[in-house]
Scaffold this motif. Structure first.
Motif: not given
Length: 590
Positions: A218, A221, A249, A252-254, A335, A347
């Protein structure tokens, strides 16, 4: 013996599971970091002591050669010996927390076993605190690792049970009974205790390694996103680059969606729900308002907290991350997720870290822009420092020459235009070739010497090989002007100004000297470091030049001011040279 060993493993298995669960509670990491205050030592000693008491009750009772197995041991007769597993917990406490935690937990277990009684109560009471000390000291001696290696734990775990068997032989009243107990339980107890200690360290190391690996992923990332966001955030404000940042973003992010908002409205939205989450709509979520007002990250774990009127909206939960610039909240990054289970602690921390990194980048770029504006303002200030009397005197000189010497008037007018043009161009470049700065000085001197033909003499020593060196603009001319306007102001004899530009090894030395009144001794150490009031002369010019040199070339490049022995003063500085091996040129180190 095999049956006894299997029995002991069965009884100790549950205890190992509980010990591993203990490692997951908050505050346990302080044990592994070896950074504990006395209150923390006391707390962990009590926790492991209580666990050791529970381990005592899950042991077995030996009555001569007979094992008595109960689900929960409460009564021990005087002719019976309790073989509990509290010592395993105490050993774990010493191995993880050090000798003080081991001793504390061992004392608790030992005192409790003294109250329980039995034929070996003295051996049980003494052995538990000793086991905590032994494992604590040997663990620290043999390993500097955060959690000791299982093979080392296996080795260390053998000593306390061996010592325990010796104490049973010493303190049990019936010597023959003691020998029978040691023969029956000795080897199985040593093996099970050592293996249990190795297993628990292996479990802890595995859990920590997995946690640290996830944290490293993380972190990597977050750093990757920050690196990719640099060019996006550098050129303009957050609002203007919101769409590009949201796309980055989202890739790159789930996450299910990304929304970026300023202090009032949504400025970008990417992902699921784009059909009804529109750019330009005002911020309605209560938690978003809280994040903007408090500057604290907010988490919506339930769909009702998103306050979305669309029943079929796929977005169920969200993390709202405030974004700062120069300590002021300027917007939010939201997010969105499809399920609340997707928002784990990792997260939340990743979102917090991204908010901090992006905020720091925006603040850094803002500081750079402010620095550029200050430099420009400084240049404007230098431009504004052209003395009004110099302008009027030059105009009067040209007017007078027009009647007696047209050619000289024309030449002075051209030089004056060149001088003014150079002043107007000061803010356009930070660095200029030395030849351009000298030309600026020559234009100024041609005007001044025309006014004071019999009162001023200028001597120059300039190395022609260093004229391509880059120096900050408006540095040499103000020094020459300061010498003429202030250094020579009150002298009765002919004023002399010397300009020396020579190379000294890998630097260019620039010096302006005069035969004037010199600097006041009480102010000599402060000249160039602070502007002076009018009664001390125009020290602002020297201060501005010095600040400009330091700002562009670094703190090592500063003005050096001194008074000369024969009268007058000297102001000088060094410009470093950098070699260009490809073109054979020499430039300043900047």
């Amino acid at each position: 013996m095999i049956d006894v060993m299997i029995l002991l493993f069965e009884r100790i298995g549950l205890l190992l599971l509980v010990a591993f669960m203990l490692t997951q509670i908050p505050g346990f990491r302080s044990l592994l970091d070896r950074d504990m205050a006395w209150d923390t030592v006391f707390y962990h000693a009590i926790v492991f002591g209580v666990m050791g008491i529970l381990g005592t009750h899950t042991g077995v009772i030996m009555d001569h050669e007979t094992f008595m197995i109960e689900s929960w041991l409460l009564n021990v007769g005087d002719h019976q010996v309790l073989i509990g597993f509290g010592m395993v917990v105490v050993m774990i406490a010493g191995l993880l927390g050090g000798p003080y935690v081991g001793l504390g937990s061992g004392l608790i277990v030992g005192i409790y076993m003294a109250f329980i009684g039995g034929g070996a109560w003295m051996a049980n009471s003494l052995m538990n605190p000793l086991a905590g000390l032994i494992t604590g000291w040997t663990g620290q001696f043999f390993s500097d690792e955060r959690v000791i290696a299982p093979n080392k734990a296996l080795f260390i775990g053998m000593f306390p049970p061996v010592l325990y068997m010796g104490m049973i032989l010493i303190f049990i009243p019936n010597q023959q009974t003691g020998i029978e107990i040691v023969n029956q339980i000795g080897i199985p107890l040593v093996i099970t205790n050592a293996i249990a200690l190795a297993i628990i360290t292996m479990m802890i190391r595995s859990a920590l390694k997995e946690s640290e690996r996830e944290a490293a992923i993380e972190t990597n990332r977050a750093l990757s996103i920050a690196e990719k966001a640099l060019p996006i955030l550098k050129d303009a404000s957050l609002a203007k680059n919101a769409e590009a940042l949201a796309e980055l973003l989202y890739d790159e992010l789930d996450v299910a969606a990304i929304a970026i908002a300023d202090q009032k409205d949504v400025v970008s939205f990417v992902g699921q729900g784009e059909d009804h989450h529109q750019v330009g709509e005002s911020i309605k979520m209560r938690l978003s308002q809280v994040a903007l007002e408090t500057g604290e990250l907010q988490v919506a774990y339930d769909k009702s907290e998103l306050q979305c009127p669309y029943e079929s909206c796929p977005l169920q939960t969200a993390i709202m991350v405030p974004v700062y610039r120069s300590r002021e909240v300027i917007g939010l990054i939201n997010l969105y997720y499809r399920h609340s289970q997707q928002i784990r602690a990792v997260e939340v921390e990743l979102a917090r870290g991204l908010g901090t990194i992006i905020s720091n980048q925006l603040s850094g770029f803002e500081a750079e822009r402010m620095k550029e504006l200050l430099k420009e303002a400084e240049m404007r200030n230098l431009q504004a420092q052209i003395h009004p009397h110099f302008l009027f005197n030059t105009f009067n000189l040209i007017h007078s020459l027009m009647r007696v010497n047209h050619e000289q008037a024309r030449r002075i007018l051209i030089r004056f235009s060149q001088y003014m043009r150079a002043n107007l161009n000061i803010a356009s470049k930070s660095l200029i070739p030395l030849r351009d700065e000298i030309e600026h000085v020559n234009a100024y001197l041609d005007i001044v010497t025309a006014r004071f033909q019999d009162q001023l003499e200028v001597k120059k020593e300039i190395d022609q090989d260093v004229l391509d060196v880059l120096i900050p603009s408006a540095t040499l001319q103000p020094l020459v002007e300061n010498s003429i306007q202030h250094g020579l102001k009150k002298i009765q004899s002919k004023g002399i100004v010397k300009i020396n530009v020579v190379r000294i090894q890998d630097s260019v030395s620039i010096e302006v000297k005069d035969n004037g009144i010199g600097f006041p001794e009480e102010l000599l150490l402060s000249i160039g470091k602070q502007p002076f009031t009018d009664r001390h002369g125009n020290g602002t010019a020297l201060y501005n030049v010095n600040e400009r040199l330091k700002g562009i070339l670094g703190e090592d490049v500063q003005l050096k001011c001194r008074n000369l022995d024969g009268g007058g003063s000297s102001v000088s500085f060094l410009i470093p040279i950098q070699y260009d091996t490809n073109e054979g040129l020499e430039r300043s180190s900047i």
